[in-house]
Design an enzyme around this catalytic site. Structure first.
Site, mmCIF file in Angstrom:
data_model
loop_
_atom_site.group_PDB
_atom_site.id
_atom_site.type_symbol
_atom_site.label_atom_id
_atom_site.label_comp_id
_atom_site.label_asym_id
_atom_site.label_seq_id
_atom_site.Cartn_x
_atom_site.Cartn_y
_atom_site.Cartn_z
ATOM 1 N N CYS A 187 0.825 -1.165 -0.104
ATOM 2 C CA CYS A 187 0.040 -0.042 -0.151
ATOM 3 C C CYS A 187 0.886 1.162 -0.129
ATOM 4 O O CYS A 187 2.084 1.179 0.331
ATOM 5 C CB CYS A 187 -0.893 0.127 1.366
ATOM 6 S SG CYS A 187 -1.882 1.412 1.505
ATOM 7 N N SER A 194 0.554 3.815 1.662
ATOM 8 C CA SER A 194 0.877 4.370 3.194
ATOM 9 C C SER A 194 2.079 4.056 3.655
ATOM 10 O O SER A 194 2.999 4.870 4.599
ATOM 11 C CB SER A 194 -0.368 4.124 4.175
ATOM 12 O OG SER A 194 -1.484 4.464 3.584
ATOM 13 N N HIS A 223 4.654 6.176 2.243
ATOM 14 C CA HIS A 223 4.768 7.693 2.783
ATOM 15 C C HIS A 223 5.555 7.595 3.844
ATOM 16 O O HIS A 223 6.279 8.717 4.211
ATOM 17 C CB HIS A 223 3.152 8.052 3.551
ATOM 18 C CG HIS A 223 2.343 8.357 2.415
ATOM 19 N ND1 HIS A 223 2.530 9.218 1.267
ATOM 20 C CD2 HIS A 223 0.881 8.112 2.140
ATOM 21 C CE1 HIS A 223 1.491 9.545 0.652
ATOM 22 N NE2 HIS A 223 0.344 8.682 1.136
ATOM 23 N N HIS A 271 1.130 -3.217 6.582
ATOM 24 C CA HIS A 271 -0.177 -3.139 7.336
ATOM 25 C C HIS A 271 -1.446 -3.813 6.476
ATOM 26 O O HIS A 271 -2.451 -3.502 6.751
ATOM 27 C CB HIS A 271 -0.537 -1.745 7.751
ATOM 28 C CG HIS A 271 -0.799 -0.915 6.631
ATOM 29 N ND1 HIS A 271 0.119 -0.224 5.438
ATOM 30 C CD2 HIS A 271 -1.959 -0.291 5.879
ATOM 31 C CE1 HIS A 271 -0.319 0.344 4.564
ATOM 32 N NE2 HIS A 271 -1.623 0.211 4.798
ATOM 33 N N CYS A 315 -6.637 -3.423 4.083
ATOM 34 C CA CYS A 315 -6.485 -1.997 3.880
ATOM 35 C C CYS A 315 -7.265 -1.810 2.650
ATOM 36 O O CYS A 315 -8.311 -1.210 2.768
ATOM 37 C CB CYS A 315 -4.929 -1.372 3.712
ATOM 38 S SG CYS A 315 -5.137 0.430 3.543
HETATM 39 N N1 LIG Z 1 -7.800 7.115 4.622
HETATM 40 C C1 LIG Z 1 -7.211 6.008 4.649
HETATM 41 O O1 LIG Z 1 -7.575 5.189 5.532
HETATM 42 C C2 LIG Z 1 -6.117 5.435 3.855
HETATM 43 C C3 LIG Z 1 -5.833 4.044 3.775
HETATM 44 C C4 LIG Z 1 -4.691 3.480 2.933
HETATM 45 C C5 LIG Z 1 -4.191 4.289 1.989
HETATM 46 N N2 LIG Z 1 -4.603 5.568 2.045
HETATM 47 C C6 LIG Z 1 -3.930 6.631 1.256
HETATM 48 O O2 LIG Z 1 -4.634 6.694 -0.181
HETATM 49 C C7 LIG Z 1 -3.622 7.108 -1.060
HETATM 50 C C8 LIG Z 1 -3.668 6.164 -2.292
HETATM 51 O O3 LIG Z 1 -3.215 4.917 -1.753
HETATM 52 P P1 LIG Z 1 -2.836 3.780 -3.288
HETATM 53 O O4 LIG Z 1 -2.041 2.668 -2.469
HETATM 54 O O5 LIG Z 1 -3.833 3.629 -3.846
HETATM 55 O O6 LIG Z 1 -1.614 4.576 -3.671
HETATM 56 P P2 LIG Z 1 -1.031 4.430 -5.528
HETATM 57 O O7 LIG Z 1 0.200 4.929 -5.581
HETATM 58 O O8 LIG Z 1 -1.468 2.994 -5.750
HETATM 59 O O9 LIG Z 1 -2.327 5.187 -6.147
HETATM 60 C C9 LIG Z 1 -2.076 6.608 -6.529
HETATM 61 C C10 LIG Z 1 -2.659 6.920 -7.812
HETATM 62 O O10 LIG Z 1 -2.681 8.243 -8.030
HETATM 63 C C11 LIG Z 1 -2.318 8.657 -9.358
HETATM 64 N N3 LIG Z 1 -1.652 9.923 -9.464
HETATM 65 C C12 LIG Z 1 -0.831 10.390 -8.869
HETATM 66 N N4 LIG Z 1 -0.771 11.913 -8.943
HETATM 67 C C13 LIG Z 1 -1.958 12.326 -9.652
HETATM 68 C C14 LIG Z 1 -2.334 13.439 -10.153
HETATM 69 N N5 LIG Z 1 -1.901 14.477 -9.958
HETATM 70 N N6 LIG Z 1 -3.724 13.390 -10.856
HETATM 71 C C15 LIG Z 1 -4.306 12.147 -11.221
HETATM 72 N N7 LIG Z 1 -3.759 10.968 -10.665
HETATM 73 C C16 LIG Z 1 -2.451 11.163 -10.209
HETATM 74 C C17 LIG Z 1 -1.299 7.751 -9.605
HETATM 75 O O11 LIG Z 1 -0.949 7.309 -11.157
HETATM 76 C C18 LIG Z 1 -1.875 6.654 -9.012
HETATM 77 O O12 LIG Z 1 -2.478 5.677 -9.763
HETATM 78 C C19 LIG Z 1 -2.342 7.108 -0.418
HETATM 79 O O13 LIG Z 1 -2.207 8.802 0.093
HETATM 80 C C20 LIG Z 1 -2.585 6.368 0.788
HETATM 81 O O14 LIG Z 1 -1.597 6.808 1.900
HETATM 82 C C21 LIG Z 1 -5.519 6.053 3.122
HETATM 83 ZN ZN LIG Z 2 -2.926 0.758 3.151
#
Ligand SMILES: NC(=O)c1ccc[n+]([C@@H]2O[C@H](COP(=O)([O-])OP(=O)(O)OC[C@H]3O[C@@H](n4cnc5c(N)ncnc54)[C@H](O)[C@@H]3O)[C@@H](O)[C@H]2O)c1
Ligand SMILES: [Zn+2]
Ligand SMILES: [Zn+2]
Length: 365
Positions: free
Chosen positions: A38, A40, A43, A59, A164
């Site tokens: 993931c 996160s 990050h 996680h 997650c």
């Molecule tokens: N809220 C929560 O409880 C929770 C839980 C898990 C993950 N997250 C967060 O969710 C986010 C996404 O996680 P993920 O694992 O899917 O990440 P990921 O890297 O797989 O996906 C991010 C996507 O965003 C796209 N992207 C990047 N910049 C962009 C832009 N300017 N415009 C359009 N698209 C763009 C990328 O091409 C990618 O497909 C992260 O910040 C992660 O930490 C939050």
């Molecule tokens: Zn996650």
């Protein structure tokens, strides 16, 4: 046991042998079978999310219960479990309100388990646990409330995503935003979590599910997960395109699933009157967004966050896996690549690149 440890931001994870204590009262030791990669964790690796180091990351895991501490009643040795990164006490203000994802036990123990101590050591030096799970490891000690018993016919390298990405994404649409049938939705960011927001919107009966991502390969995945329209903001004006698709109104529900100020502001701008913008992405420490406050009052737009898809882990996680087994939600289509623990850094190089990969899985057994 072997684990992937982060010693300094922007350095590779080190795979090494660690000492793991037995579970204390109310804790469970899990033999980890599989763990999704993931963003996160990334990050933390980049220092965007500051954590005490050294730390075992991971996680999004699932595995088999190896040992239970005193007083544990909800699982026993041999049970299959999804690891939840959300400890639940069951008696605090939020648990009592039916919002266990906001449980008050959580913020007290950054990098440690609920009693404020860790179970991981290297040569007597303390190693911290990421997100109460630390599951980029052959074994993990978690609080009983983080070991969610699941049916045994689900492959563990699929079940882990409910720990997650699938829970967070589907839950953001279905639980947090409560997307209504026939509505219009837009999802900015189609990674492992965003694709699940898309399938959550489709599942809720949204008429339009507009996927926005800079990578065409992600937009192809988005169609598989239920997107009705796709927009690449590198090629088209995404705001203009969403306004055109929604009859000039904007979407009833917008989701930001990346974590930049620009994309959060864009998601809010794409939200129509009376609509709600849900922020799922985790922004770097210290980030700020800029919004015109009159929009709140004049257009009754709302903005909210979604943590872990507002999960009630013991209800939602087994239910999502029932839906997966009944082919009502997709998980297989998420898994693009499988790695061994020793290759965890390669999995994260791929996540950084993004192209061609929805989610990678690290498989232990
Ligand atoms: N809220 C929560 O409880 C929770 C839980 C898990 C993950 N997250 C967060 O969710 C986010 C996404 O996680 P993920 O694992 O899917 O990440 P990921 O890297 O797989 O996906 C991010 C996507 O965003 C796209 N992207 C990047 N910049 C962009 C832009 N300017 N415009 C359009 N698209 C763009 C990328 O091409 C990618 O497909 C992260 O910040 C992660 O930490 C939050
Ligand atoms: Zn996650
Ligand atoms: Zn609680």
């Amino acid at each position: 046991m072997k684990a992937a440890v982060l010693y300094e931001p922007n350095t590779p994870l080190v795979i090494e042998d660690l000492h793991i204590d037995p579970p204390k009262a109310g804790e469970v030791k899990v033999k980890v079978a599989a763990n999704g990669a993931c963003h996160s964790d990334l990050h933390v690796m980049t220092g965007d999310m500051r954590m005490p180091l050294p730390m075992v990351l991971g996680h999004e895991g699932a595995g088999v219960v190896a040992e239970v501490g005193a007083g544990v009643t909800s699982v026993k040795e041999g049970d299959h479990v999804v690891l939840s990164f959300n400890p639940v006490c069951g008696i605090c203000h939020y648990c009592t309100q039916g919002k266990p994802h906001l449980c008050e036990t959580r913020p007290k123990a950054l990098g440690a388990l609920l009693d404020g101590t860790t179970r991981l050591r290297k040569n007597n030096d303390e190693i911290f646990h990421f997100a109460y799970t630390a599951s980029f490891a052959e074994e993990a000690i978690v609080h009983e409330s983080c070991a969610i018993k699941i049916r045994e016919d689900v492959p563990l390298d699929r079940a882990c995503f409910v720990g997650c990405g699938t829970m967070t994404g589907v839950g953001a649409a279905v639980n947090t935003a409560n997307v209504q049938p026939g509505s219009s939705t837009v999802v900015i960011g189609c990674g492992g979590v965003g694709l699940n927001v898309i399938q959550g919107c489709a599942l809720a009966g949204a008429r339009q599910v507009i996927a926005v991502d800079l990578l065409d390969s992600k937009l192809e995945f988005a169609k598989t997960f239920g997107a009705t329209h796709t927009i690449n903001p590198g090629q088209d004006d995404a705001f203009k395109a969403v306004m055109e698709l929604t009859g000039g109104r904007g979407a009833d529900y917008a989701f930001e699933v990346i974590s930049t100020a620009k994309t959060i502001e864009l998601a809010f701008k794409m939200t129509g009157r009376g609509g709600v913008c849900t922020v799922v992405g985790v922004s770097p420490d210290g980030a700020r967004i800029s919004l015109n406050p009159n929009i709140f009052c004049l257009m009754e737009k709302r903005i909210q966050g979604s943590y872990y898809g507002s999960t009630r882990p013991r209800i939602d996680m087994p239910r999502l896996l029932d839906m997966y087994m009944d082919k009502k939600i997709k998980i297989d289509e998420l898994v693009s690549k499988t790695f061994a623990l020793e290759q965890v850094n390669e999995a994260y190089d791929l996540l950084k690149e993004g192209s061609g990969v929805a989610r990678s899985v690290i498989k232990f057994f």
